[in-house]
Design an enzyme around this catalytic site. Structure first.
Site, PDB file in Angstrom:
ATOM      1  CG  ASP A 155      -6.573  -3.660  -3.274  1.00 27.82           C
ATOM      2  OD1 ASP A 155      -7.380  -2.772  -2.953  1.00 27.82           O
ATOM      3  OD2 ASP A 155      -5.340  -3.570  -3.098  1.00 27.82           O
ATOM      4  CB  SER A 160      -0.938  -0.054   1.219  1.00 28.39           C
ATOM      5  OG  SER A 160      -1.957   0.900   1.106  1.00 28.39           O
ATOM      6  CG  HIS A 185      -5.845  -2.129   0.366  1.00 24.00           C
ATOM      7  ND1 HIS A 185      -4.981  -2.067  -0.710  1.00 24.00           N
ATOM      8  CD2 HIS A 185      -5.286  -1.344   1.325  1.00 24.00           C
ATOM      9  CE1 HIS A 185      -3.961  -1.272  -0.418  1.00 24.00           C
ATOM     10  NE2 HIS A 185      -4.119  -0.831   0.811  1.00 24.00           N
TER      11      HIS A 185
END
Lengths: 198, 398
Positions: B329, B164, B362
């Site tokens: 995601d 991320s 995610h």
């Protein structure tokens, strides 16, 4: 290495920048990189193949070939290789266009459906052929566009492509003299090197 | 020179790094920031796992995400119920194998877990930094991380790894210090935020800033915490971390009691879950830090310096990349990772990419998943072989 890969190996020039479509475990790219200084990427969809490529240090990109090659620019590679995947694509003809948009030269291998053993299977016994090169049953095969050595030559002619080289593989060998003379009958695996007309 | 932070800890799972103690290092050289301001001095808190080899060639940098911190693996006390946030992937025999690698994990500047941030003392004013803490960018973090590497005597990371927002830092490393990164692992990241991503961040910021207890960021001086704002920010963020499927299978439309109450108290399990997540977060995280981290996300756009051409922005990079995305995601979807991959191939860089099937959205980057682990281990194994790192030396110290 697989027979068709052995043959292809010789056709890739030293230091070429290539795409290997359906690169599997990356063994061809690995050898080409180590022994011929070849660079480039393999495209693969099978998770295990991708992991094996990564373990070998081969650049691999998860990619579904049915999505085309739009993420690759025109003439950005010297060669695009596609082994044993043509027959599993939704539109093999469009992929051929794509390959020769991205590179000037393409190498394609696929199982020759007109191989004599396949003919016996279908012609005499009346069953869809199952062989080493076509190991699946008709209902679960990923091979949805089976073609022959002759069919492919015909397609190349229609598209105005130049066939630079052609060869066949039979079992684990590069092919007996019979397969050189009658490739459509005695070649189990068809191997073509094609170019755009200059 | 710090050695391994890991101590003997008899009850630990065999593949845990065990008990770890964070270190704090103070930097007195001023740090010029992208915003034009300068941090006169600052501290970074970090942990290490494994042992730095004599060649100093086996160091791996872990970059954390939005709400992450330095405690990535192991336990701080034998009573800790939960290990560090990336314990699934860091430890003996795990993807980032601490038998081979010396792992460095820090809390970024502006953080609220021990590195200098809004809750720290501002030497210029004598009060807390509070909202005066300068807006830091991913580039600023990378510069500060490079100084930490200098402090640890690490000339070049065997790999820089992050998920991320952490993946964005890794990307920045390969652009700013290409000669100091031997390999880059960028997981569930994006080369820049979409309008939708920024929109979600703005909702989170507004939730915090409109809390009456925020006091324009001076809540500490009013002896209060904008808990409601932080809670809302986390709730909205949390929705973007999970997939629709994951939420559906975890909660569905399940009710906490049998009947509808025709009121506005918690009724659905998903409401209860989000409120719990929000409440927990609101007492554990700093509001000003949250604002800063979301800004760092929004501003990240390396291609901007190249008229939007990401391949051009990545031209300085020298190392092989592993890019990983997850099918469900939708915060940073696979297509964003693919943008990055396409830019890297256009730039002729060494890159591999896998899109891992996972139902977890995610958050999948934090979790163990067999294919993800196999791939990650394969890449890190390759890193170890390339850097001639073997497990033997590190094994002795354990």
């Amino acid at each position: 290495m697989r027979t068709d890969l052995e043959l292809i190996y010789d056709w890739v020039p030293q230091g070429a920048h290539i795409l290997d479509l359906a690169c599997g475990d990356g063994v061809l790219l690995e050898r080409l990189a180590q022994e011929k200084g070849v660079t480039g990427y393999g495209l693969e969809i099978d998770p295990d193949g991708i992991t094996q490529c990564v373990a070998r240090g081969v650049n691999v990109i998860e990619h579904n070939l049915d999505d085309g090659l739009s993420s690759f620019c025109d003439n950005s590679y010297d060669q695009v290789i596609m082994t044993q995947a043509l027959q599993a694509l939704r539109r093999p003809d469009k992929m051929l266009d794509e390959m020769l948009r991205v590179a000037e030269e393409g190498i394609i291998t696929f199982p020759n459906f007109a191989y004599w053993r396949h003919r016996i299977h279908l012609g005499l016994r009346g069953y869809m052929p199952v062989s080493k090169s076509l190991p699946h049953a008709w209902y679960d095969t990923p091979n949805i566009h089976l073609s022959t050595f002759n069919d492919f030559e015909h397609l190349c002619k229609e598209k105005g492509l130049v066939i630079v080289d052609r060869a066949v593989g039979v079992g684990d060998h590069k092919g007996h003299w019979t397969s050189k003379w009658w490739p459509n009958l005695f070649g189990e695996i068809a191997i073509f090197r094609v170019r755009r007309r200059a | 020179m710090p050695d391994s932070d890991t101590l003997a800890y008899d009850d630990r799972p065999a593949d845990s790094v065990g008990l770890v103690t964070p270190h704090v290092v103070k930097f007195e050289t001023p740090l010029p920031l992208a915003c034009g301001k300068t941090l006169p001095e600052y501290e970074l808190i970090y942990e290490t796992y494994g042992t730095l080899n004599a060649e100093r060639s086996n160091a791996v940098l872990i970059c954390h995400a939005l709400s992450g911190h330095h405690h990535a693996a192991g336990y701080h006390t034998a009573e800790d119920r939960k290990p560090g946030w990336w314990d699934a992937h860091i430890g003996p025999g795990k993807s980032i194998d601490t038998n081979r690698f010396f792992v460095v994990s820090l809390n970024n500047l502006g953080g609220c877990h021990g590195s200098t941030g809004p809750a720290s003392h501002n030497p210029d004013t004598g009060r807390q930094w509070g909202p005066d803490f300068p807006v830091v960018t991913v580039s600023d973090w990378v510069t500060s991380q490079a100084r930490l590497a200098d402090h640890l005597g690490i000339e070049r990371w065997a790999a820089a790894v992050g998920g991320s927002l952490g993946g964005m830092q890794v990307l920045q490393w390969t652009i700013t210090y290409p000669e100091r990164v031997a390999n880059a692992v960028v997981i569930a990241a994006t080369p820049r935020l979409s309008a939708q991503n920024i929109a979600f961040n703005e909702v989170a910021r507004q939730a915090i800033r409109s809390d009456p207890e925020f006091f324009d960021g001076w809540y500490a001086e009013h002896d209060t915490v904008p808990k409601r704002g932080l809670k809302l920010a986390r709730m909205v963020g949390h929705i973007t971390y999970l997939s629709e499927d994951a939420m559906g299978s975890k909660f569905g439309r399940d009710l906490r009691s049998d009947d509808l109450s025709f009121g506005f108290d918690v009724e659905f399990q998903v409401e209860s879950y989000l409120r719990y997540q929000g409440d927990t977060f609101s007492t554990a995280f700093d509001a000003n830090t949250y604002l800063l981290m979301t800004k760092a996300l929004d501003y990240f756009d390396p291609a901007a310096s190249c008229d939007g051409d990401l391949a051009c922005a990545l031209a300085p990079a020298q190392c092989p990349f592993l890019i990983v995305s997850f099918t469900t995601d939708w915060r940073f979807p696979p297509s964003r990772s693919r943008e990055l991959v396409d830019a890297l191939t256009r730039a002729g860089k060494s890159v591999s990419y896998a899109n891992i099937e996972s139902p977890h959205g995610h958050d999948a980057f934090l979790l163990p998943e067999p294919r993800y682990q196999a791939l990650f281990s394969a890449f890190m194994g390759r890193v170890a072989r390339e850097q001639h790192i073997d497990a033997a030396g590190a094994e002795e110290t354990r």
